[in-house]
Design a protein around this motif. Structure first.
Motif, PDB file in Angstrom:
ATOM      1  N   UNK A 146     -37.696  -1.776  -0.309  1.00 14.54           N
ATOM      2  CA  UNK A 146     -37.442  -2.913  -1.186  1.00 14.54           C
ATOM      3  C   UNK A 146     -38.605  -3.189  -2.092  1.00 14.54           C
ATOM      4  N   UNK A 147     -39.452  -2.242  -2.355  1.00 13.57           N
ATOM      5  CA  UNK A 147     -40.612  -2.460  -3.207  1.00 13.57           C
ATOM      6  C   UNK A 147     -40.162  -2.805  -4.605  1.00 13.57           C
ATOM      7  N   UNK A 196     -48.551  -3.819 -16.900  1.00 14.27           N
ATOM      8  CA  UNK A 196     -49.739  -4.667 -16.764  1.00 14.27           C
ATOM      9  C   UNK A 196     -50.031  -5.000 -15.303  1.00 14.27           C
ATOM     10  N   UNK A 197     -49.380  -4.327 -14.337  1.00 14.33           N
ATOM     11  CA  UNK A 197     -49.539  -4.647 -12.926  1.00 14.33           C
ATOM     12  C   UNK A 197     -50.806  -3.979 -12.406  1.00 14.33           C
ATOM     13  N   UNK A 198     -51.919  -4.747 -12.384  1.00 14.59           N
ATOM     14  CA  UNK A 198     -53.183  -4.191 -11.911  1.00 14.59           C
ATOM     15  C   UNK A 198     -53.178  -4.001 -10.399  1.00 14.59           C
ATOM     16  N   UNK A 199     -52.299  -4.732  -9.677  1.00 18.95           N
ATOM     17  CA  UNK A 199     -52.266  -4.588  -8.220  1.00 18.95           C
ATOM     18  C   UNK A 199     -51.851  -3.182  -7.822  1.00 18.95           C
ATOM     19  N   UNK A 230     -44.112 -10.931  -1.209  1.00 13.91           N
ATOM     20  CA  UNK A 230     -43.177  -9.922  -0.670  1.00 13.91           C
ATOM     21  C   UNK A 230     -43.283  -8.588  -1.382  1.00 13.91           C
ATOM     22  N   UNK A 231     -43.375  -8.601  -2.705  1.00 18.95           N
ATOM     23  CA  UNK A 231     -43.494  -7.342  -3.436  1.00 18.95           C
ATOM     24  C   UNK A 231     -44.808  -6.644  -3.161  1.00 18.95           C
ATOM     25  N   UNK A 232     -45.904  -7.395  -3.040  1.00 15.39           N
ATOM     26  CA  UNK A 232     -47.200  -6.778  -2.756  1.00 15.39           C
ATOM     27  C   UNK A 232     -47.215  -6.146  -1.368  1.00 15.39           C
ATOM     28  N   UNK A 289     -49.248  -8.811  -7.235  1.00 15.34           N
ATOM     29  CA  UNK A 289     -48.142  -7.967  -7.695  1.00 15.34           C
ATOM     30  C   UNK A 289     -47.256  -8.788  -8.616  1.00 15.34           C
ATOM     31  N   UNK A 290     -47.098  -8.324  -9.858  1.00 14.44           N
ATOM     32  CA  UNK A 290     -46.343  -9.076 -10.877  1.00 14.44           C
ATOM     33  C   UNK A 290     -44.855  -8.940 -10.596  1.00 14.44           C
TER      34      UNK A 290
END
Length: 700
Positions: free
Chosen positions: A586-587, A593-596, A568-570, A505-506
């Motif tokens: 809190x996402x 470009x965030x492939x996740x 944490x974001x992922x 996650x970027x």
């Protein structure tokens, strides 16, 4: 249906304004005219058929303006419906035909010829009303004395009482004459809805504020209103007085509706759906949607709400590239959700996929090969078009288009056109679909690839014979060549090392540098690493979803592994997809470009359906995430802490061909030396320089 006084009072305001609305007693429609006009309302409704515009034979009456007024149609003193009164303003269009000069004397001598100017001008005016789910058309006959006719001047108005409508409805009104002499008038009005309901947002929270009187007792229900199927209740309470209800933004869907009713016998319930146009609700809907292909030839789209989407069948050729749309029709618009549908196929094929798009944007794609992970076949799809008298033409579906088999194009299909025709006639091709005019055939290309490789092997044998003869004559020189050949083979083995696709996650630039350092260090090992940091141009051109589909398919077909780097974001994003409202608040926002974020639509089904072991590996960085923060769903595969568990992590990545423990330890030290400075710099920037075990950042 009569609306209780409670709801009308709420919708029209607490002030005495509601009491000032004119009351019409009884269910009958009526019409009245301004002075000088006479009018008559036809019994019953008529068909709404405007017809085409015709030329006026002389002066005619036409509607020029529409006005509306809200009134109450009451069956008892406090048992009333909201009703729309419509006033139609009329004017004269056209002129009297002037008599010719030679006829003036004769007309003056004959008073009967002046009769038209002393008669009445008559018009049939149609009034059309639409307010979902009601549609009505009424016909009004209007007469005006010819003496009052002045071209271009208003002659008065006609008032119709009245069209019943629901609270909050959008009403549309048209008016025209029969026959029609001009374009019909139209008028749109939004009736008062529920001003006591206010929807506001604060960060990730959405507030429903119900402003009613303190003594008012009412029932409130939140439910999903599905057009295709029954409604699904979600939340219900009996409340008193003003209330504020808090929802998380992940709870919003376009079909989430609010229903309110007074707590009294036989009360009427009023519903409103405030999130139909909310972008967050539509994003949540597509995130929750799941596309499944069911054996042998079924497919199903599961979603909480009905979707305005198109489904198409497409052909995915090996080597990536877009999935090419095919002729067999699926349900093009308004796809039925939560229902198993049948693919119109005679035989299944791993290269066939189903795409679901909305507003020409690809949202979901699932292929037949994904269930069993059979590799995409190097088959060529032939499109057969049938004409009269058994005439037919064949073309091959290629990235450049459909190439006729017997053509001079410089494509593989054109070069092998005659052989493919023979394969089709001899029954070597698999028929996928057909109707009266068209058919689809999948023809295998393996044997033509084998013929090409046979020549390569023959050349290799010839070269080996020559090298053996040189070895016999010049042994010392050949030793040097063999040493060089050994080095080339080692380089080739490194080039064909196991593939690894890194997903993350970027969150910020510091974490991206850390992922880049890990990817660069892994490339020094016999690993073929793919990460979106190194494919930004391709990612922007294809979009995150298509890019991930292509990379995941290629990695798994080559026996590789997908690495999920948890941060944490992922973790917050995973909880959001799993609709865990406690962690989704809190996402972190994800960029183009965030492939996740795009990958979760395929990653989560693999874990939910038990297909993840052997294909996925998890990892997180020491100090950035506690060991227990990784969702339990993802612990069905090995999850490693980096760099403390690097030897085990590298051994799992390299698979059965991994070196011994000693060699793995040396490689782990190399990767740790490359990774640790960037990790320490990121921890220091986050205010946590303690390193592994020295603290964590709260990402939920």
């Amino acid at each position: 249906m009569p609306v209780p006084w409670f709801l009308l009072s709420l919708a029209l305001g607490r002030s005495p304004m509601v009491l000032s609305l004119e009351k019409l007693m009884g269910p009958q429609d009526t019409a009245r005219c301004s002075p000088g006009l006479s009018c008559h309302l036809w019994d019953g409704d008529v068909l709404c058929l405007p017809g085409s515009i015709v030329s006026a034979p002389g002066p005619v009456l036409v509607p020029t303006r529409l006005q509306t007024e809200l009134v109450l149609r009451c069956y008892q003193e406090t048992d009333c419906d909201l009703c729309v009164r419509v006033a139609i303003h009329l004017a004269v269009h056209g002129h009297w035909e002037e008599p010719k000069d030679e006829d003036k004397f004769g007309r003056a001598a004959d008073p009967e010829l002046e009769e038209p100017r002393n008669a009445f001008l008559q018009a049939q005016v149609v009034l059309s009303f639409q307010a979902y789910p009601t549609a009505r058309c009424v016909l009004l006959e209007v007469q005006v004395p010819a003496a009052l006719v002045q071209p271009g001047q208003s002659v008065g108005s006609v008032v119709f009482d009245c069209f019943e409508a629901a609270l909050g409805a959008e009403v549309r009104i048209w008016s025209y004459t029969q026959p029609r002499y001009q374009k019909e008038l139209n008028f749109t009005q939004q009736l008062p809805a529920l001003p006591w309901l206010n929807v506001s947002a604060d960060g990730d929270d959405v507030y429903l504020v119900l402003d009613v009187s303190e003594e008012q007792r009412f029932g409130l229900s939140l439910y999903w209103n599905q057009i295709q199927g029954p409604t699904k209740p979600w939340w219900h309470r009996n409340l008193t007085g003003p209330q504020t209800i808090t929802l998380n933004h992940t709870d919003l869907f376009p079909c989430l509706c609010i229903q309110v009713w007074p707590l009294e016998p036989d009360s009427v319930r009023t519903s409103v759906c405030p999130f139909r146009e909310d972008p967050r609700a539509h994003r949540n809907l597509w995130r929750a949607a799941r596309l499944q292909l069911l054996p042998p030839r079924g497919w199903r789209l599961d979603a909480p709400c009905s979707l305005l989407a198109e489904a198409t069948l497409c052909w995915q050729a090996p080597g990536g590239g877009p999935c090419q749309s095919l002729v067999p029709p699926l349900y093009q618009a308004n796809v039925t959700v939560n229902k198993t549908l049948e693919l119109p196929l005679l035989n299944a094929h791993p290269n066939l996929c189903v795409q679901v798009s909305s507003w020409e944007k690809l949202q979901l794609q699932e292929c037949l090969w994904a269930d069993s992970l059979r590799a995409l076949k190097d088959d060529l799809l032939l499109v057969e078009t049938r004409g009269l008298q058994d005439n037919r033409s064949l073309c091959a579906l290629e990235p450049s288009g459909c190439t006729p088999l017997l053509s001079k194009a410089s494509t593989r299909a054109a070069r092998l056109g005659e052989q493919l025709l023979q394969d089709l006639q001899s029954g070597q091709c698999l028929q996928l679909w057909e109707d009266e005019l068209r058919a689809l055939w999948a023809c295998p290309m393996d044997k033509y690839v084998h013929q090409r490789w046979a020549l390569v092997w023959l050349a290799c044998l010839l070269l080996a014979s020559v090298l053996f003869l040189l070895f016999l004559f010049r042994k010392d020189h050949v030793k040097g060549w063999l040493r060089l050949l050994k080095e080339d083979l080692r380089a080739g083995a490194a080039a064909t090392a196991r593939a690894a696709l890194l997903l993350y996650s970027a969150e910020d630039s510091g974490f991206e540098r850390l992922v880049g350092a890990l990817a660069s260090a892994l490339c020094q090992l016999p690993l073929q690493v793919t990460v979106d940091l190194w494919s930004r141009r391709e990612l922007s051109a294809q979009g995150p979803l298509a890019w991930f589909h292509a990379q995941r398919r290629q990695t798994l077909q080559e026996g590789g592994v997908v690495v999920l780097l948890f941060s944490p974001g992922a973790v917050a994003l995973c909880h959001e997809w799993l609709q865990d409202s406690a962690s989704a608040s809190a996402s972190a926002p994800h960029g183009p470009h965030d492939a996740f974020a795009a990958s979760l639509s395929c990653v989560l089904p693999d874990f939910l359906q038990g297909r993840a072991p052997g294909r996925y590996v998890g990892a997180y960085f020491d100090g950035l995430l506690p060991s227990g923060a990784v969702p339990a769903l993802f612990r069905s595969v090995p999850v490693f802490s980096l760099p403390s568990q690097l030897p085990d992590f590298l051994g799992t990545l390299q698979g059965p061909g991994a070196p011994g423990p000693g060699r793995l330890g040396e490689r782990a030290k190399q990767v740790s030396r490359a990774l640790q400075p960037t990790l320490d710099q990121l921890l220091q920037a986050l205010g946590d320089p303690g390193g592994p075990g020295g603290g964590t950042r709260d990402g939920t």
